[in-house]
Enzyme design. Structure first.
Site, PDB file in Angstrom:
ATOM      1  N   CYS A  53       0.848  -1.199   0.000  1.00 47.14           N
ATOM      2  CA  CYS A  53       0.000   0.000   0.000  1.00 47.14           C
ATOM      3  C   CYS A  53       0.879   1.243   0.000  1.00 47.14           C
ATOM      4  O   CYS A  53       1.779   1.381   0.830  1.00 47.14           O
ATOM      5  CB  CYS A  53      -0.919   0.012   1.219  1.00 47.14           C
ATOM      6  SG  CYS A  53      -1.947   1.494   1.338  1.00 47.14           S
ATOM      7  N   GLN A  83     -16.753 -10.092  14.044  1.00 45.90           N
ATOM      8  CA  GLN A  83     -15.349  -9.997  13.691  1.00 45.90           C
ATOM      9  C   GLN A  83     -15.164  -9.407  12.290  1.00 45.90           C
ATOM     10  O   GLN A  83     -15.904  -9.743  11.367  1.00 45.90           O
ATOM     11  CB  GLN A  83     -14.696 -11.371  13.759  1.00 45.90           C
ATOM     12  CG  GLN A  83     -14.697 -11.981  15.157  1.00 45.90           C
ATOM     13  CD  GLN A  83     -13.727 -11.285  16.103  1.00 45.90           C
ATOM     14  OE1 GLN A  83     -13.138 -10.261  15.775  1.00 45.90           O
ATOM     15  NE2 GLN A  83     -13.569 -11.835  17.281  1.00 45.90           N
ATOM     16  N   TYR A  85     -20.391 -12.929  27.272  1.00 49.37           N
ATOM     17  CA  TYR A  85     -20.024 -11.792  26.417  1.00 49.37           C
ATOM     18  C   TYR A  85     -20.296 -12.187  24.966  1.00 49.37           C
ATOM     19  O   TYR A  85     -19.436 -12.064  24.087  1.00 49.37           O
ATOM     20  CB  TYR A  85     -18.557 -11.408  26.602  1.00 49.37           C
ATOM     21  CG  TYR A  85     -18.127 -11.230  28.035  1.00 49.37           C
ATOM     22  CD1 TYR A  85     -18.334 -10.028  28.701  1.00 49.37           C
ATOM     23  CD2 TYR A  85     -17.527 -12.275  28.740  1.00 49.37           C
ATOM     24  CE1 TYR A  85     -17.933  -9.862  30.027  1.00 49.37           C
ATOM     25  CE2 TYR A  85     -17.124 -12.125  30.060  1.00 49.37           C
ATOM     26  CZ  TYR A  85     -17.330 -10.911  30.703  1.00 49.37           C
ATOM     27  OH  TYR A  85     -16.937 -10.762  32.001  1.00 49.37           O
ATOM     28  N   GLU A 107     -25.518 -11.821  26.986  1.00 44.13           N
ATOM     29  CA  GLU A 107     -25.083 -10.604  26.298  1.00 44.13           C
ATOM     30  C   GLU A 107     -25.911  -9.429  26.807  1.00 44.13           C
ATOM     31  O   GLU A 107     -27.137  -9.517  26.915  1.00 44.13           O
ATOM     32  CB  GLU A 107     -25.251 -10.760  24.790  1.00 44.13           C
ATOM     33  CG  GLU A 107     -25.082  -9.492  23.972  1.00 44.13           C
ATOM     34  CD  GLU A 107     -23.735  -8.817  24.165  1.00 44.13           C
ATOM     35  OE1 GLU A 107     -23.715  -7.573  24.293  1.00 44.13           O
ATOM     36  OE2 GLU A 107     -22.718  -9.515  24.201  1.00 44.13           O
ATOM     37  N   CYS A 126      -8.718 -10.488  22.593  1.00 43.93           N
ATOM     38  CA  CYS A 126      -8.061  -9.648  21.585  1.00 43.93           C
ATOM     39  C   CYS A 126      -6.969  -8.789  22.208  1.00 43.93           C
ATOM     40  O   CYS A 126      -6.409  -7.919  21.547  1.00 43.93           O
ATOM     41  CB  CYS A 126      -9.088  -8.772  20.870  1.00 43.93           C
ATOM     42  SG  CYS A 126      -9.969  -7.632  21.968  1.00 43.93           S
TER      43      CYS A 126
END
Length: 451
Positions: A69, A282, A312, A333, A405
């Site tokens: 890029c 995601q 979660y 959730e 994450c």
């Protein structure tokens, strides 16, 4: 320490700096790759470390490659694109390994990172902040330079599907034509704050979300939304999200569909999912599918008709994907819209053994009396509270699958569970965010010996 030095880069430091050592002091060199020999200029000095920038690459590392890029150096999105992809994976494994050992205090070998099936056009959620030029009033949209709020106007981004470039370019031109103004965060003025696209890896359809600095749809914003929908057959719907808050939060709580549908469809492991404007899902569906497959195969290989808690849960993607190897899945959730989407997905996939609970995970843990063969934890970046981990251990019959994450909070939470008697069995990273320092990790925790 002199201001200009020649050094060899010994290692890698997150987020985007190499490490050199000069007279016993660590030097963090921005944009350097391990095994580079570089001439650097010191930009900041402290007693124990210094920061520097590269002036000249004298001998490039064998791991250094040409970025694909042209905007890589100025755009803050792909910090590692100048490093060979396979070596990126090793650097990410080291990030997780360092966190597990230094923060978690755990002597366990982190497995090799499972690579992403795609490393270009892999990003299926695009979020561009919007502004405009002061004189010409042309609309700008792109990413911020690293560490700044200076917008880099992006015309082509190779990590997202090509159709997204065309949609965003058209929105910029049409907004200018309709006199829709770009947002100025300093004065909190202007109409259009963000452009968001949810692109389906399954069928290529796109949901476009225009985030506006208003509490209702103006005529020009409506015209813009309709024009985008009519221009592109690949656009399944255009929504307007209202956000008048003076914060960096991208979306507000209210979204209105102007044209078409308010969702796109995605498929993982043969299951269908509806992804809306505010749905957490995601950004790299094919890499996500690797994670879901890994978790599902672990459960099916170690249990026969287990009961599973999916905490979660978002739109219950984990629960839905593993449901056909479970007796029952209990999903938790706190976001009501995500729970509604999950309920729709259950109907769409004709799944009857998933129970949805719309409440805060911590509150659910504290109240719940049932115990589960497997508990799947997939918390946000901040990880879990100690109370939630205590209750997780209380409700567990022995196995916990922790999906993270953030290596730092993962290591912290694994340490806490280990101190309570749990054993960390496997730490398996997955590359979800190619060419960045971010990494997704699945940890298998065994608590059976302490029950």
């Amino acid at each position: 320490m002199a201001d200009v030095l020649t050094v060899r880069i010994e290692g890698f430091a997150t987020p985007e700096s190499g490490i050199a050592r000069v007279d016993g002091r660590v030097v963090f060199v921005e944009g350097a790759c391990p095994e580079d020999v570089v001439r650097i200029e010191i930009t900041k000095k402290n007693k124990s470390y210094a920061n520097a920038k590269v002036l000249e690459i004298i001998k490039p590392s064998p791991y250094r490659v040409k970025p694909f890029c042209v905007m890589q150096k100025v755009c803050g999105a792909c910090q590692l694109q100048f490093i060979d992809y396979n070596y990126q994976l090793e650097l990410k494994r080291q990030i997780v390994q360092d966190a597990v050992r230094k923060i978690g205090g755990l002597d366990i070998e982190v497995k090799n990172v499972i690579k992403s099936p795609e490393i270009i056009e892999y990003r299926h959620k695009i979020q561009y902040p919007v502004s405009q030029k002061k004189v010409s009033k042309r609309i700008l949209a792109g990413y911020y330079k690293t560490g700044t709020h200076e917008l880099v106007n992006i015309k082509h981004c190779p990590i997202q599907p090509k159709i997204c470039d065309g949609i965003i370019d058209y929105i910029k031109e049409k907004a200018f034509e309709l006199r829709v103004s770009g947002y100025d965060e300093k004065t909190h003025s202007g109409d259009l704050r963000h452009i968001i696209i949810r692109n389906s890896a399954f069928d290529g359809e796109n949901l476009v979300v225009l985030v506006v600095n208003a509490s209702e749809v103006s005529q020009n914003i409506k015209k813009l939304a309709v024009a985008v929908y009519e221009k592109f057959s690949e656009v399944s719907g255009v929504c307007v999200n209202f956000n008048t808050k003076k914060t960096n939060v991208i979306q507000g709580n209210v979204t209105k569909c102007i044209s078409g549908k308010d969702f796109v469809c995605e498929k993982l492991l043969g299951k269908s999912f509806k992804i809306g404007a505010n749905t957490f899902f995601q950004i790299n569906p094919k890499s996500a599918e690797n994670i879901f497959k890994y978790v599902k195969e672990y459960i099916s290989s170690n249990f026969e008709n287990p009961t599973v808690l999916d905490a979660y849960a978002g739109i219950s993607a984990f629960g839905i994907c593993v449901s056909d190897v479970c007796e029952k899945v209990v999903s938790v959730e706190e976001n009501a819209q995500s729970c509604k989407m999950a309920a729709d997905c259950l109907k769409e996939n004709v799944i009857e053994n998933v129970e949805i609970n719309n409440m805060d995970a911590g509150e659910f843990f504290a109240k719940e009396k049932r115990r589960f063969d497997v508990i799947i934890l997939d918390p946000p970046r901040k990880g879990c509270t100690k109370e939630s981990l205590d209750n997780t251990l209380r409700l567990s019959k022995g196995k916990i699958i922790y999906v993270s994450c953030n290596p730092a909070t993962l290591a912290r939470d694994l340490k806490y569970m280990a101190e309570k008697g749990a054993q960390v069995v496997i730490v398996q990273p997955f590359d979800m965010f190619c060419h960045t320092y971010h990494i997704e990790t699945v940890a298998i925790v065994d608590f059976s010996q302490s029950i």
